[in-house]
Design a protein around this motif. Sequence first.
Motif, PDB file in Angstrom:
ATOM      1  N   GLN A 149       0.824  -1.201   0.000  1.00  0.00           N
ATOM      2  CA  GLN A 149       0.000   0.000   0.000  1.00  0.00           C
ATOM      3  C   GLN A 149       0.865   1.260   0.000  1.00  0.00           C
ATOM      4  O   GLN A 149       0.560   2.229  -0.688  1.00  0.00           O
ATOM      5  N   LYS A 281       1.714   3.697   8.057  1.00  0.00           N
ATOM      6  CA  LYS A 281       1.324   2.281   8.032  1.00  0.00           C
ATOM      7  C   LYS A 281       0.237   1.991   9.067  1.00  0.00           C
ATOM      8  O   LYS A 281      -0.690   1.221   8.803  1.00  0.00           O
ATOM      9  N   ILE A 284      -3.006   3.258   7.613  1.00  0.00           N
ATOM     10  CA  ILE A 284      -3.458   2.346   6.552  1.00  0.00           C
ATOM     11  C   ILE A 284      -4.039   1.083   7.183  1.00  0.00           C
ATOM     12  O   ILE A 284      -5.094   0.596   6.768  1.00  0.00           O
TER      13      ILE A 284
END
Length: 448
Positions: A149, A281, A284
Amino acid sequence: MHPEIQKKMNVTKKDIDNLNAVLTVEIAKDDYSGKVDKVLKDYRKNANIPGFRKGHVPMGMVKKQYGKAVLVEEVNKLLQDALQKFITEEKIDILGNPLPKNEAEINWDADDYSFEFELGLSPQFEIDLKGKEITHYKIVADEEMLNNQVKTIRKQYGKLISKDEVEKGDEITGTFTSEEKGIDKKATISTEEIDGKEQLKALLGAKVGDTVSLKTKGMFADDHDNQKHFGVSHDDAHGLDVEVSFKIEEVNTREMAELNQELFDKIFGKEGVVTSEEELKAKIKEDAEGQFAQQSDQKLLNDVVESLIENTKFDLPEAFLQRWIANSGEEKMTEEDAKAEFERSEKGLRYQLIEGKLRADHKLHVTFDELKDYSKGMIKTQMAQFGQLDPSEEELDSIAARILSNKEEVERLSEQMNTAKMLNFFKENAKLKTKEITYDKFIKEAYA
């Protein structure tokens, strides 16, 4: 077992078995004559018949012309009222609607009438929520997904650099053509999308202006990409096996964006929401697992419903229901069509009965106050997205009142709340085992 007979007023119920009964409604002349006479007198007052002044038409002529139709209408009104009242007061749980049994035998020239109706009765059954163990998936975003991602984000916000020759990782813009399938579609593909080894080999090293011949079979991992890139129909996309020409018009590589504060603020639209790769992160992961939870919940709901239908055993009045289906539409069905329709809808009917019992036994019905609070919470969330973080109760009440005055909105919100209540009930009461799993493995395992 002796058939049970109930009688109330002019209605008698006779149980044929646990799932079928016959209601008999007796209507005597005294029940309807006054109503019929009143309607005919009103007809006489307003009838326009040549040769007679308005209001002076002989009653015999009015009866001859309108009497039978008025009689039938008034008797049917009494009949429906008596049926509905008896079923309601006696708390009889029926499936479908009462079916006339002796309609063709009624002699409308008689004074008294006896009507018979078949009833399909709801079955009695118990529900075992602790029987079969059901997996409740907890889908996690693993490090590989988070890294991918981050890579995707860096590509998305990176710079496009034009090239002359295709290398791995490049994006290629060109036009696919095929006379056989009528394909003429401009598309942009990445070499990373290409699943077929032969197709990738043909593209690597190709230059702008080249036309490359490619086989569609196995070119992409997902046949739906055939629809997107070649412009074919959904049906043609599955198993598409033709040769296409691909004229390369542009080749670009993406220079990935740096992971810095400028990028973080650009992604989230606000300063300081995220200040490091670790925080990115984490964000996400939070967002992804929130979406995964919805998929996991839907899978759980589907699995519990299937398990309840499979393991909650009860009989249905199948013959009655098939007759009811055959006669309930605008056009009468054949026996074969009615049977097929019953078989198609049987599973849904079984769950409808199971869900209805669960809602009644555990008081899971949605109240108006709950619906109002739910709509206010939804409104508050939507307002927050537009920067209105602290709306007043009066404002929320006003908007909620407008929403709840719309019948379609009420039905939509009620359905959402009903589903949420059932899901929470299953989470608390069904026999579940939690399994932590990555998204890719969830898709393979849950939908294999």
